[in-house]
Write a protein that holds these residues in place. Structure first.
Motif, PDB file in Angstrom:
ATOM      1  N   THR A 183       0.827  -1.199   0.000  1.00  0.00           N
ATOM      2  CA  THR A 183       0.000   0.000   0.000  1.00  0.00           C
ATOM      3  C   THR A 183       0.860   1.247   0.000  1.00  0.00           C
TER       4      THR A 183
ATOM      5  N   TYR B  46       5.829  -7.673   2.730  1.00  0.00           N
ATOM      6  CA  TYR B  46       4.553  -7.120   2.290  1.00  0.00           C
ATOM      7  C   TYR B  46       3.683  -8.173   1.613  1.00  0.00           C
ATOM      8  N   LYS B  47       4.070  -9.429   1.739  1.00  0.00           N
ATOM      9  CA  LYS B  47       3.313 -10.510   1.135  1.00  0.00           C
ATOM     10  C   LYS B  47       2.801 -11.432   2.232  1.00  0.00           C
ATOM     11  N   ARG B  48       1.524 -11.835   2.127  1.00  0.00           N
ATOM     12  CA  ARG B  48       0.936 -12.754   3.102  1.00  0.00           C
ATOM     13  C   ARG B  48       0.722 -14.112   2.462  1.00  0.00           C
TER      14      ARG B  48
ATOM     15  N   PHE C 175      -4.075 -18.877   0.723  1.00  0.00           N
ATOM     16  CA  PHE C 175      -4.188 -17.543   0.142  1.00  0.00           C
ATOM     17  C   PHE C 175      -2.793 -16.912   0.133  1.00  0.00           C
ATOM     18  N   GLU C 176      -2.295 -16.631  -1.055  1.00  0.00           N
ATOM     19  CA  GLU C 176      -0.951 -16.071  -1.195  1.00  0.00           C
ATOM     20  C   GLU C 176      -1.036 -14.821  -2.056  1.00  0.00           C
ATOM     21  N   THR C 177      -0.529 -13.721  -1.547  1.00  0.00           N
ATOM     22  CA  THR C 177      -0.610 -12.451  -2.254  1.00  0.00           C
ATOM     23  C   THR C 177      -0.086 -12.585  -3.679  1.00  0.00           C
ATOM     24  N   GLY C 178      -0.912 -12.154  -4.640  1.00  0.00           N
ATOM     25  CA  GLY C 178      -0.487 -12.149  -6.037  1.00  0.00           C
ATOM     26  C   GLY C 178      -0.729 -13.437  -6.786  1.00  0.00           C
TER      27      GLY C 178
ATOM     28  N   THR D 232      -6.093 -18.493  -5.261  1.00  0.00           N
ATOM     29  CA  THR D 232      -6.240 -19.395  -4.130  1.00  0.00           C
ATOM     30  C   THR D 232      -5.896 -20.812  -4.567  1.00  0.00           C
TER      31      THR D 232
END
Length: 269
Positions: A2, A139-141, A170-173, A176
């Motif tokens: 963000t 910054y990645k979950r 759930f992985e950023t970018g 699913t």
């Protein structure tokens, strides 16, 4: 990432590099030789590269093992012109390290990772945990959540997995991923392969391909994978099986999902 988090912690250079200090203890080894032992690493994002790398203060690097590069690559790593060969265990590893052409980062040295580029240092650790391929992006979950959704996986119209107890990752970018208990997968339709991959967030995965003895199917090799010993943060996927959404048909609670287009798509076609 963000705008608030960038304003709060990330810094930028005129060359377009993003960077921020990390508080993790990071070590890098080549074989049994520790080349980096740093309590002051810096995360660096190069322009157009979605994952970060580490750079380290010279005082925390075995600079006695570095030699000016004999054949430095042109145009690599944001235009860096200062590369080093690494002399370790009687071998000289070309272009294993470099510095960035930025005043903000000029006193730091970065290294290649074998699992990412095929050369450089082959073992990396954050604190006491080994990490793979590249540093984990703060910054990645990546969240692995047990679920009661009804997930059905089909290949060529044939049901190969059907479960009401998946784990959703759930992985950023990324889309699913639906991890299915082994007993809910028709694993008899697949054969184990020698393929392995390493993920900085999940660990080491093994793979299965469609077994043509059960009929031809328009499906790429290594379409199924599992993490037998995942990293602690995603322990819920231990031993479960996942399929590339990009290459199979997945229905969740009666809704057929569209096949996503990701950076894996080209290699799966």
């Amino acid at each position: 990432m963000t705008s608030l988090s960038i304003a709060r912690s990330l810094r930028t250079t005129p060359e377009g590099l993003l960077w921020e200090p990390s508080e993790r203890w990071v070590r890098g080894r080549k074989g049994d030789v520790t080349v980096v032992d740093s309590h002051h690493p810096v995360l660096v994002w190069e322009p157009g590269v979605p994952v970060p790398l580490y750079a380290f203060p010279r005082a925390e690097v075995r600079t006695d093992l570095l030699r000016p590069a004999k054949n430095p690559p042109a145009g690599a790593h944001t235009g860096s012109t200062l590369f080093y060969d690494l002399a370790v265990d009687g071998a000289l590893l070309e272009n294993a390290a470099w510095t960035f052409p930025s005043a903000d980062l000029a006193d730091l040295i970065a290294f290649e990772w074998v699992q990412r580029t095929g050369r450089g240092l082959d073992h990396w650790y954050e604190e006491e945990e080994e990490i793979f391929v590249h540093p984990r992006d703060p910054y990645k979950r990546v969240d692995a959540l047990p679920s009661s959704r009804h997930v059905v996986v089909e290949i060529g119209g044939r049901v190969v997995a059907d479960t009401r107890s998946p784990v959703l990752l759930f992985e950023t970018g990324l889309p699913t991923r639906y991890y299915v208990p082994r007993e809910d997968v028709r694993l008899d339709l697949f054969r184990r392969t020698d393929h392995q991959t390493r993920c900085p967030y999940k660990g080491i995965a093994g793979y299965w391909s469609w077994d043509s003895e059960h009929g031809e199917a328009d499906v790429p090799p290594d379409v199924v994978w599992s993490y037998p010993e995942p990293l602690p943060a995603v322990a819920a996927i231990r031993g479960l099986l996942a399929f590339y959404n990009e290459a199979v048909d997945i229905t969740v609670d009666g809704e057929r999902l569209e096949r996503p287009v990701t950076h894996f798509t080209a290699s799966l076609s």
